[in-house]
Design an enzyme around this catalytic site. Structure first.
Site, PDB file in Angstrom:
ATOM      1  N   CYS A 103      65.896   5.670  69.090  1.00  0.00           N
ATOM      2  CA  CYS A 103      67.055   4.854  68.748  1.00  0.00           C
ATOM      3  C   CYS A 103      66.618   3.609  67.962  1.00  0.00           C
ATOM      4  CB  CYS A 103      67.836   4.500  70.008  1.00  0.00           C
ATOM      5  SG  CYS A 103      69.544   3.991  69.677  1.00  0.00           S
ATOM      6  N   HIS A 197      67.821   9.832  72.469  1.00  0.00           N
ATOM      7  CA  HIS A 197      67.082   9.280  73.614  1.00  0.00           C
ATOM      8  C   HIS A 197      66.510  10.387  74.515  1.00  0.00           C
ATOM      9  CE1 HIS A 197      68.028   4.960  73.321  1.00  0.00           C
ATOM     10  NE2 HIS A 197      69.236   5.320  72.891  1.00  0.00           N
ATOM     11  N   GLU A 199      64.257  10.084  76.523  1.00  0.00           N
ATOM     12  CA  GLU A 199      63.776   9.463  77.755  1.00  0.00           C
ATOM     13  C   GLU A 199      64.879   9.235  78.786  1.00  0.00           C
ATOM     14  OE1 GLU A 199      65.203   5.916  75.372  1.00  0.00           O
ATOM     15  OE2 GLU A 199      64.337   7.891  74.965  1.00  0.00           O
TER      16      GLU A 199
END
Length: 285
Positions: A103, A197, A199
């Protein structure tokens, strides 16, 4: 293995996220890396902070990888926070240490290398980026090894890459955001990054929607904040029980995002295909 997580969030945004999900963006990345690379030594830095303890080039060169987190930071704004982030990324490139960003982390790397980032106006990817597809270069790139031909990913952003620097290779995009994944090379530095994302857990996706509910109403994505709460509740329920096929169907999600191993594909590929070989080439075993 020594890893450095650089928080792209300014202090106030870090605390807001901690209040929402109990972790800053950097702490989320740190915890995930601890599970993906057991035994790794992981430090955190806060380059956006005016009083942040930011490592110099020689110190960064002592790490095996640097990770830049997501953030509400707008890199095109003429602010001290944005300037500090971009300066830090230029130091990372100069150090030759492999780096990864998601991002805003991708956007910082783009700006540091000479590309441009822009606001998306009323467009949004809120919760999930849909139907991401690899470019021809991306289909053979190790960052995306193991990804389906088309996939969805956790995403929530109001800025996007407008133009990649000359040193970059576009690896993936979709109908909303042309640059979803890229490789950037500057001097001895190699950066792999994604707009989405990998993660984030589903719980963190739901929390992100709640934090940005007023913006999503303002841009017309929903009519009322209660609709955001309804969507977030579905996501939370699927996070609690990923086997709920009914919820996966209602949300339009499949294993590429629901399954943790698939969801974190890019981070695992970065460690396996760039960090480990670079570490070996540096004689670190």
């Amino acid at each position: 293995m020594r890893l450095l997580v650089a928080e792209s969030e300014p202090p106030a945004d870090r605390e807001e996220r901690r209040a929402s999900v109990g972790r800053s963006s950097g702490e989320t990345v740190r915890d995930l890396l601890s599970s993906l690379s057991p035994g790794a030594s992981i430090d955190r830095a806060t380059p956006a902070d005016a009083d942040g303890d930011v490592p110099d080039e020689a110190t960064i060169a002592g790490y095996d990888a640097v990770f830049l987190t997501g953030s509400p930071l707008h890199v095109y704004d003429d602010t001290p926070e944005a300037a500090r982030e971009i300066a830090f990324m230029r130091t990372v490139f100069a150090s030759g240490t492999p780096s990864f960003g998601s991002c805003a982390g991708l956007q910082v790397a783009v700006a540091a290398a000479g590309g441009t980032v822009r606001p998306m106006g009323d467009r949004r990817e809120a919760g999930f980026a849909r139907r991401i597809a690899a470019t021809q270069a991306g289909r053979d790139h190790p960052l995306l090894a193991g990804r389906a031909p088309v996939w969805d990913a956790a995403a929530i952003h109001s800025d996007e890459v407008e133009s990649l620097p000359e040193s970059a290779t576009l690896l993936a995009g979709n109908a909303v955001t042309a640059v979803q994944a890229a490789e950037i090379r500057v001097g001895p530095g190699v950066f792999w990054g994604v707009q989405y994302h990998p993660e984030l857990s589903l719980t963190e996706v739901a929390a992100a929607l709640r934090r940005q509910a007023s913006d999503l109403v303002e841009t017309g994505l929903v009519r009322a904040e209660s609709e955001i709460e309804d969507q977030a509740a579905l996501i939370d329920a699927l996070a609690e029980d990923p086997t709920r096929r009914d919820l996966a169907w209602r949300l339009g999600l499949d294993a590429e995002l629901i399954d943790r191993a698939k969801r974190t594909t890019e981070l695992r590929n970065f460690l396996e295909h760039l960090v480990v070989p670079t570490r070996a080439a540096r004689g670190r075993g």
